[in-house]
Enzyme design. Structure first.
Site, PDB file in Angstrom:
ATOM      1  N   LEU A   1       0.845  -1.246  -0.088  1.00 20.29           N
ATOM      2  CA  LEU A   1      -0.057  -0.227  -0.111  1.00 20.29           C
ATOM      3  C   LEU A   1       0.844   1.143  -0.161  1.00 20.29           C
ATOM      4  O   LEU A   1       0.938   2.171  -1.019  1.00 20.29           O
ATOM      5  CB  LEU A   1      -0.940  -0.056   1.114  1.00 20.29           C
ATOM      6  CG  LEU A   1      -1.585   1.298   1.437  1.00 20.29           C
ATOM      7  CD1 LEU A   1      -2.655   1.748   0.504  1.00 20.29           C
ATOM      8  CD2 LEU A   1      -2.226   1.339   2.925  1.00 20.29           C
ATOM      9  N   ASP A   2       1.531   1.318   1.207  1.00 22.59           N
ATOM     10  CA  ASP A   2       2.371   2.628   1.552  1.00 22.59           C
ATOM     11  C   ASP A   2       3.535   2.125   1.851  1.00 22.59           C
ATOM     12  O   ASP A   2       3.853   2.131   2.996  1.00 22.59           O
ATOM     13  CB  ASP A   2       1.583   3.846   2.279  1.00 22.59           C
ATOM     14  CG  ASP A   2       2.744   4.853   2.355  1.00 22.59           C
ATOM     15  OD1 ASP A   2       3.526   5.141   1.698  1.00 22.59           O
ATOM     16  OD2 ASP A   2       2.258   5.656   3.304  1.00 22.59           O
TER      17      ASP A   2
END
Length: 1003
Positions: A647-648
């Site tokens: 995701l991040d």
């Protein structure tokens, strides 16, 4: 200074040849060790041994190495010559296995003094780590054979491989090795660890002066220093608050003997197991001694039917035995030195459940609040083996770590473990001298064989034959069974050639060809880890009929449930101890692609195995400095180590690359880049809870993030916010949604992302900022927690109950006593917190139960012993703010890029490009699991299908990859929503952030 060998003074270049005039010239090569082994300083021969060989007419070549315990010039003075490759050497010596790219397999062209030339096969001696069928080293073994990956197979003779580990006497007892030195070094590192732990508990002991082996030139120097510590104990004793110092030793081999020998330099008094409880409870125990118990199997193993231990019966029926170590021995130990071996099927010395019981008993004993039973030196280094709670090895750079086994009761202290797996390397001089002396007779016999001389020692000859793994391209003696793992390795290599290592041009391969592996077999994905984001990975991979998923985890039941629930019948679970590199290598070699969802520190080790076996790897984690160092070797092996695809980092990269390409395709120039991401509770689950936040894992990382510095550029100004001001100088409004109100925190150093995304120099941009999203009020309340001392790492406090947490943290930070009633306490707390936050802080502390309150519901057990306030607070938050059944989480990701025409004449015309993802958890998967796990699976499938051409250690910058991942996310209902609107400076997120930051900073 390290003592110099006594022979060096008379060594010069002149050699005294004592062999016959027609003897063949023999050359011995002394190899440098693998450069990747930074602490490997041992050497198989000393300069004295080299001098002896040179004196006898042997040519000795040495590879230059600045890390080796002996300097290269010492070998030159002994009569050796430096040589970069050792290519002229008949016999090549090393400690560990030779790196494949340095292995010499071609024959040596020997010349006698009568100018007769002939070819001779080389002999390599090393700890090859092939003799147990270790899959990860099958490529090395194959290089010595006529088949498979061998270099040769023609008329030239292939080299002989002799493994040091197989050198034994006629009775089968090993004659060379380093076990004794492992025991010695293990004691020193463990006592140093004990001193550190006691210091954490506010107690300084004489063990603070224990000599660490890496800091001394030789064992005599170490022992002299250790004896001085012993004299301190004799004179001043050990601290009474920790009770009598009791050291327990397990094992009966060379390792245990090394432990017992070095401990004799302390004022040791031997005791029996039956004396331990009386000794520890005796208030008159002599503290000028160190008590030592050597616990043998008969002391703690009993049959389940109550009968006593019998060695023969134990090895015949190990399943009938259980350990009583946790009740009879461990509670009374100040330090456990574990040197006993363990194998599958045998009872553990100490299980996780047994440890909890042992620590419960230890808490009632003198010194129980000062870590009695909580410090272990595991010299055996069997991960999750004899000591089930050992999760991994440690290193000489960081020799100990803290751990809490799965299911460990909250009220009990954790363990501090020393588990270095290369301990002899910390005593390189003494270990090398011992080893050199042991191997010299074998080496001299080999040299005589090359010369064709007789009168060789028959016993040594037989030992060398037993230790020979290969000769003439064939497996020898008892090692012929290795053909089976070799065949399996070759089969997997052949089967995966067409699908696991495709070239960048293979994207045009037909669907039917990509759908099955060679020979019609399924493609195999090895998934390492079975934690919170693994479900969507297994589910997506399992949807492909041509893919088999192997979920490898130390929590095998969890992995089995995962495979059964989400694997569509195409997944299976296997147990894996990540510290068992042999098993890791086997699984990697059998896979086509490897996915690692393990904790970040394990990734480099897994990547090394993937590079060795030429298997691609995918992981969601950031590219660490250790991973970056593997880039060249990954390129050389044509391997992709793909990182940052969760995701991040992950979706944020993919969506940024996509948006930036659209902007550049329009001929626009980027003026500003702002990105925010956050994992949050869904709005309905965030109401009426402190911080507006929920945790599905330990919140310690969230709390630590509140103590970080940040650097970014905003509205043309560079900012560097120091840790004390991070929460105060937050972004009060991050308008990424027209529905949700959110605030933000700058996320560490944003400036390098200008290079990552190809934005140009940060100084030429108006803004470069990455941040973390939270609900409003998070920063102010977290700042209040910080101001009253709840985020302190350095100090230690002890709780009477949870309602004393805020009081103890405040008193520890400000060194000021305060009354425990709620009114007095809140008055004191209010004196240090930011104005206007007192009411909400009091409400939150009362809800959490961290101050005296009328109602305390659902509180966890109160930890015993002293802990840092941040650790105590993290444990409380993990319990009170956990997701409940039926609650859901939310992920928000938002990019805003401001761009304008590249022409300076049109630079005032700007547009705002946004890309946004809002995802909610479902009853099956959390939003976090989906947005981390699904991109990993999508990327792995593209790699598996040969649709990714990148090699080396990389992120998802290849267009085909990020487009494929974004497309797969779109199909799953998790697509990014892109928009464009007019704007300019002061408009959009960038302008709001700048205004809000100036307000919080008071400018």
């Amino acid at each position: 200074m390290r003592p110099q060998p006594v022979l060096l003074a008379r060594r010069r270049c002149t050699r005294q040849i004592t062999t016959s005039a027609h003897a063949k010239a023999v050359t011995v090569g002394l190899r440098r060790e693998d450069p990747g082994r930074i602490w490997e300083r041992r050497c198989p021969l000393t300069p004295d041994a080299v001098h002896e060989l040179v004196r006898d007419g042997v040519n000795v070549l040495v590879q230059d190495c600045s890390r080796r315990v002996y300097r290269s010039d010492e070998f030159v003075k002994a009569g050796a010559s430096l040589h970069p490759t050792l290519s002229p050497a008949h016999i090549i010596l090393g400690i560990k296995e030779t790196p494949l790219d340095e292995l010499l397999t071609s024959p040596v062209h020997s010349t006698t003094t009568t100018s007769t030339s002939e070819s001779a096969a080389r002999t390599h001696l090393m700890f090859s780590h092939t003799i147990k069928g270790q899959a990860y080293n099958m490529p090395l073994l194959a290089r010595f054979l006529n088949e498979g990956d061998a270099q040769g197979g023609g008329s030239d003779p292939l080299p002989r491989l002799i493994d040091w580990e197989l050198l034994t006497d006629e009775s089968g007892k090993r004659t060379v090795g380093f076990g004794w030195f492992a025991g010695v070094a293990g004691v020193l590192e463990s006592l140093s660890t004990l001193a550190h732990v006691h210091l954490e508990h506010g107690v300084a002991s004489p063990f603070l002066y224990i000599p660490r082996p890496t800091l001394h030139p030789s064992l005599p120097s170490i022992r002299a220093s250790l004896k001085r510590v012993g004299d301190m104990i004799k004179e001043g004793g050990t601290p009474r608050s920790v009770g009598p110092i009791v050291i327990g030793v397990t094992g009966s081999g060379k390792v245990a003997q090394g432990m017992l020998d070095i401990l004799e330099d302390l004022p040791v008094q031997r005791v029996q197991v039956k004396e331990l409880e009386r000794l520890v409870r005796d208030p008159e125990a002599d503290l000028h001694k160190v008590y030592l118990v050597h616990a043998l199997p008969q002391d703690y193993f009993v049959r389940v039917d109550g009968q006593a231990y019998e060695r023969e019966d134990y090895y015949k029926n190990p399943h009938l035995y259980v350990s009583q170590f946790h009740t009879k021995i461990h509670p009374y130990l100040t330090l456990l030195l574990h040197g006993a071996g363990w194998a599958q099927g045998y009872p553990r010395v100490l299980t996780n459940a047994g440890l909890a019981e042992a620590l419960t008993i230890a808490q009632t004993l003198p010194g129980g609040d000062k870590a009695r039973g909580c410090v272990v030196g595991d010299v055996s280094c069997d991960v999750e083996g004899g000591l089930e709670f050992l999760p991994r090895h440690s290193t000489l750079s960081a020799p100990f770590f803290s751990t809490r086994p799965p299911g460990h009761p909250e009220g009990l202290p954790g363990m501090t473990v020393m588990a270095v797996d290369i301990l002899p390397s910390s005593l390189p001089l003494d270990a090398s001298q011992h080893f050199s002396k042991g191997i010299l007779p074998y080496l001299q016999t080999l040299i005589k064989g090359y010369r064709g001389e007789g009168s060789r020692d028959e016993g040594i000859e037989r030992a060398l034959e037993r230790a020979t793994v290969t000769r003439g391209g064939k497996l020898q003696g008892g090692n012929r069974w290795l053909e089976e793992p070799l065949s399996a390795w070759r089969a997997s290599l052949s089967a995966t050639t067409s699908c696991s290592m495709p070239s960048s041009t293979s994207a045009s391969t037909s669907t039917s060809e990509k759908a099955v592996g060679a020979g019609g077999r399924k493609k195999r994905v090895l998934l390492l880890g079975s934690g919170m984001v693994a479900g969507p990975v297994v589910e997506r991979l399992g949807s492909r009929a041509d893919v088999e998923v192997v979920v490898a985890s130390n929590a095998v039941e969890e992995a089995r449930r995962l495979a059964e629930r989400f694997g569509s019948g195409r997944a299976k679970a296997v147990h894996l101890d990540v510290g068992d590199l042999e098993r890791v290598g086997e699984l990697v070699a059998q896979a086509d692609v490897v996915i690692s969802l393990l904790p970040v520190p394990f990734h480099p080790t897994i990547a090394q195995q993937c590079i060795k076996h030429r298997k691609h790897m995918v992981t969601a984690s950031y590219i660490s400095p250790q991973m970056k160092e593997l880039h060249s070797s990954a390129l050389a092996s044509d391997t992709l180590i793909l990182n940052e695809i969760g995701l991040d980092p992950g979706i944020d990269h993919c969506s940024a690359f996509s948006l930036l390409k659209s902007i550049r395709d329009e001929g626009k120039r980027v003026r500003s880049f702002v990105s925010f991401c956050g994992g949050l509770p869904a709005p309905e689950c965030a109401e009426d809870v402190p911080l507006g936040y929920k945790f599905s894992w330990s919140p310690l990382g969230v709390l630590r993030a509140a103590r970080a510095d940040a650097r970014f550029r905003l509205d043309g100004k560079d900012y560097k916010i120091a840790e004390p001001d991070l929460l105060r100088h937050h972004f009060t409004d991050v308008p990424v949604s027209n529905v949700l109100r959110l605030e933000g925190i700058a996320n560490r150093d944003s400036m390098p992302y200008a290079e990552t995304y190809g934005l140009g120099s940060p100084g030429e941009l108006r803004s470069v900022l990455r941040g973390t999203l939270r609900y409003p009020g998070f920063c102010a309340l977290m700042q209040g927690f910080k101001e009253i001392g709840l985020l302190e790492f350095e100090l230690k406090v002890r709780l009477d109950d949870w309602s004393s947490l805020a009081q103890r943290a405040f008193e520890g930070k400000y060194k000021d006593g305060v009354k425990g009633d709620r009114a007095s306490l809140m008055s004191a707390l209010s004196s240090v917190v930011s104005a206007g936050s007192e009411g909400r802080l009091a409400e939150a502390l009362g809800w959490l139960g961290a101050i005296p309150s009328a109602v305390f519901n659902d509180m966890p057990p109160v930890p015993k012993g002293e802990m840092a306030p941040i650790e105590l607070f993290a444990g409380l938050l993990a319990h009170k703010l956990a997701y409940k059944p039926g609650e859901r989480d939310m992920v928000v990701l938002h990019h805003e890029i401001v761009a304008s025409p590249a022409s300076p004449s049109l630079s005032k015309t700007e547009e705002i490009y946004t890309s946004t993802l809002m995802a909610y958890g479902t009853p099956v998967h959390s939003a976090m699991a989906m947005t981390v796990g699904l991109p990993v699976a999508l990327a792995a499938l593209r790699v598996l299908d040969g649709r990714v051409g990148m090699r080396g250690v990389r992120g998802p910058e290849e267009e085909g990859l990020w487009r494929g991942v974004l497309g797969g996310m779109e199909e799953a209902g998790l697509g990014m929503r892109e928009r464009v609107r007019g704007g300019g400076m002061g408009v959009g997120v960038e302008g709001v952030l700048g205004e809000g930051l100036r307000r919080t900073m008071g400018v």
